[in-house]
Enzyme design. Structure first.
Site, PDB file in Angstrom:
ATOM      1  N   HIS A 135       0.700  -1.206   0.044  1.00  0.00           N
ATOM      2  CA  HIS A 135      -0.094  -0.002  -0.279  1.00  0.00           C
ATOM      3  C   HIS A 135       0.935   1.268  -0.034  1.00  0.00           C
ATOM      4  CE1 HIS A 135      -3.725  -1.808   1.978  1.00  0.00           C
ATOM      5  NE2 HIS A 135      -3.915  -1.810   0.961  1.00  0.00           N
ATOM      6  N   CYS A 147      -2.555   2.740   9.147  1.00  0.00           N
ATOM      7  CA  CYS A 147      -3.557   1.759   8.666  1.00  0.00           C
ATOM      8  C   CYS A 147      -4.975   1.893   9.548  1.00  0.00           C
ATOM      9  CB  CYS A 147      -2.918   0.560   8.642  1.00  0.00           C
ATOM     10  SG  CYS A 147      -1.773   0.297   7.623  1.00  0.00           S
TER      11      CYS A 147
HETATM   12  C1  LIG Z   1      -1.769   1.088   4.879  1.00  0.00           C
HETATM   13  N1  LIG Z   1      -2.832   0.486   5.253  1.00  0.00           N
HETATM   14  C2  LIG Z   1      -4.095   0.962   5.566  1.00  0.00           C
HETATM   15  C3  LIG Z   1      -2.466  -0.925   5.447  1.00  0.00           C
HETATM   16  N2  LIG Z   1      -1.410  -1.245   4.948  1.00  0.00           N
HETATM   17  N3  LIG Z   1      -3.532  -1.606   5.739  1.00  0.00           N
HETATM   18  C4  LIG Z   1      -2.997  -2.656   6.390  1.00  0.00           C
HETATM   19  C5  LIG Z   1      -4.021  -3.944   5.930  1.00  0.00           C
HETATM   20  C6  LIG Z   1      -3.536  -5.245   6.380  1.00  0.00           C
HETATM   21  C7  LIG Z   1      -4.485  -6.288   5.984  1.00  0.00           C
HETATM   22  N4  LIG Z   1      -3.913  -7.553   6.210  1.00  0.00           N
HETATM   23  C8  LIG Z   1      -4.337  -6.250   4.123  1.00  0.00           C
HETATM   24  O1  LIG Z   1      -3.198  -6.955   3.852  1.00  0.00           O
HETATM   25  O2  LIG Z   1      -4.952  -5.675   3.654  1.00  0.00           O
END
Ligand SMILES: CN(C)C(=N)NCCC[C@H](N)C(=O)O
Length: 269
Positions: free
Chosen positions: A162, A262
Site C-alpha cells: 500500500h 492503517c
Molecule cells: C496502509 N494500510 C491501511 C495498510 N497497510 N493496511 C493494512 C492492511 C492489512 C491487511 N492484512 C491487508 O493485507 O489488507
C-alpha cells in the site's frame, strides 16, 4: 492542527489468512495485546487534541481494524473502498454504511481501491498508489470525484503493498507549512521516484530499516508525527526536519501488515 479520525477497535483481530508478505497464519498472535496497543494509539491521538469517531467491529472481519482502507474522505465526500481480496470484501459496505449514516456524500467505486491505504491527500495533489492493490483505473475516479489532480505512483516491492507503507504525508499545506512527505525511494519505480523528487524536493527520506518496521505508516498533524516507536532513524530525520516524532508500539498489528496510519481514516469535511 486538530483532525477527525475514524477508528475500529480490533475486537476480532486475528491473522487467519495471508494476503500480504507480513501475514503468517501459522504464527501466534495476541488479540488482547492488539487491543491494548490500539487503545494506546487512540489515547495518543486524543492527547494531541484529535477527535475520534468509532465504527463497530464485525465478527469474521479480522482486518477491519485497518480503518484507513475503508474509504477516502475529502471535502465531505466519501469514495468507497472496493477490496482486492475476498477476505476483506465485506468491510467496504460496512464503512460505506457508516459514512452514509454520518452524513457524508457517498460515491461508489467502480474499480478496486483500498481507500487511504493507496490514496493520500498531499497539498493540492492526491497521491495514488498502484501495483499491488488499488487498480490504476480507480485513480481517474478519484480525480473526477474530488476534482483534484491525481499523481499515480507505481509501487514495486510487495512488502510495501500500500502507498502508506512507503510514504507518509507530513504537511498538507492546510497546516501552515508547504506540503511535504517522507518516503522510501526504492519502494517506487524509477519514474515515480523522479516525480516524487520533483514534487517534494524537501522530503524526508526513510531507509529500509524504517520501512521494515512500517515506520512510514505514520500520521502527521503538520507538527506531531505518530509513528511506530521502532522506526528510530526516521524519528531522528523527522526531528531534524522540524517535526515532533511520537513513537507508539503497534507491533501486534504489524503481524497483519498494518501500523498506526492503517488504523486511522482521516475524515475531512
Ligand atoms: C496502509 N494500510 C491501511 C495498510 N497497510 N493496511 C493494512 C492492511 C492489512 C491487511 N492484512 C491487508 O493485507 O489488507
Amino acid at each position: 492542527m486538530q483532525k477527525r479520525f475514524l477508528m475500529c477497535r480490533p475486537t476480532h483481530f486475528a491473522v487467519t489468512y495471508k494476503i500480504n508478505p507480513w501475514m503468517d497464519p501459522a504464527a501466534p498472535y495476541d488479540t488482547t495485546l492488539a487491543i491494548s496497543q490500539w487503545e494506546s494509539l487512540k489515547a495518543t491521538y486524543e492527547n494531541l487534541g484529535h477527535q475520534i469517531e468509532l465504527i463497530d467491529p464485525i465478527p469474521g472481519l479480522p482486518d477491519m481494524v485497518f480503518a484507513a482502507n475503508g474509504g477516502t474522505v475529502i471535502d465531505g465526500r466519501m469514495f468507497t473502498a472496493q477490496f482486492r481480496h475476498a477476505e476483506r470484501a465485506d468491510e467496504g459496505p460496512a464503512y460505506r454504511d457508516w459514512a452514509e449514516r454520518a452524513g457524508y456524500e457517498v460515491h461508489d467505486a467502480k474499480h478496486v481501491n483500498e481507500g487511504e491505504g493507496d490514496i493520500l491527500l498531499a497539498g493540492e495533489y492526491v497521491l495514488a498508489g498502484t501495483g499491488f492493490r488499488t487498480a490504476h483505473a480507480s485513480h481517474a475516479e478519484v480525480q473526477e470525484i474530488f476534482g483534484r489532480p491525481v499523481i499515480t505512483l507505481q509501487l514495486v516491492d510487495p512488502r510495501f503493498y500500500h502507498l502508506d507503507t512507503a510514504l507518509a504525508v507530513l504537511s498538507t499545506g492546510a497546516d501552515g507549512k508547504p506540503a511535504n512527505i517522507a518516503y522510501l525511494p526504492e519502494a517506487f519505480s524509477p519514474g515515480s521516484q523522479n516525480v516524487l523528487r520533483q514534487l517534494f524536493p524537501n522530503a524526508v527520506i526513510a531507509n529500509i530499516e524504517d520501512a521494515e518496521v512500517l515506520g512510514l505508516n505514520a500520521v502527521s498533524d503538520g507538527e506531531n508525527v505518530v509513528l511506530p516507536v521502532q522506526a528510530t532513524h526516521l524519528a531522528e530525520e523527522l526531528r531534524k526536519a522540524g517535526y515532533e516524532p511520537i513513537g507508539v508500539d503497534v507491533s501486534e498489528l504489524r503481524l497483519a501488515g498494518g501500523g498506526p496510519k492503517c488504523c486511522t481514516l482521516e475524515l475531512r469535511s
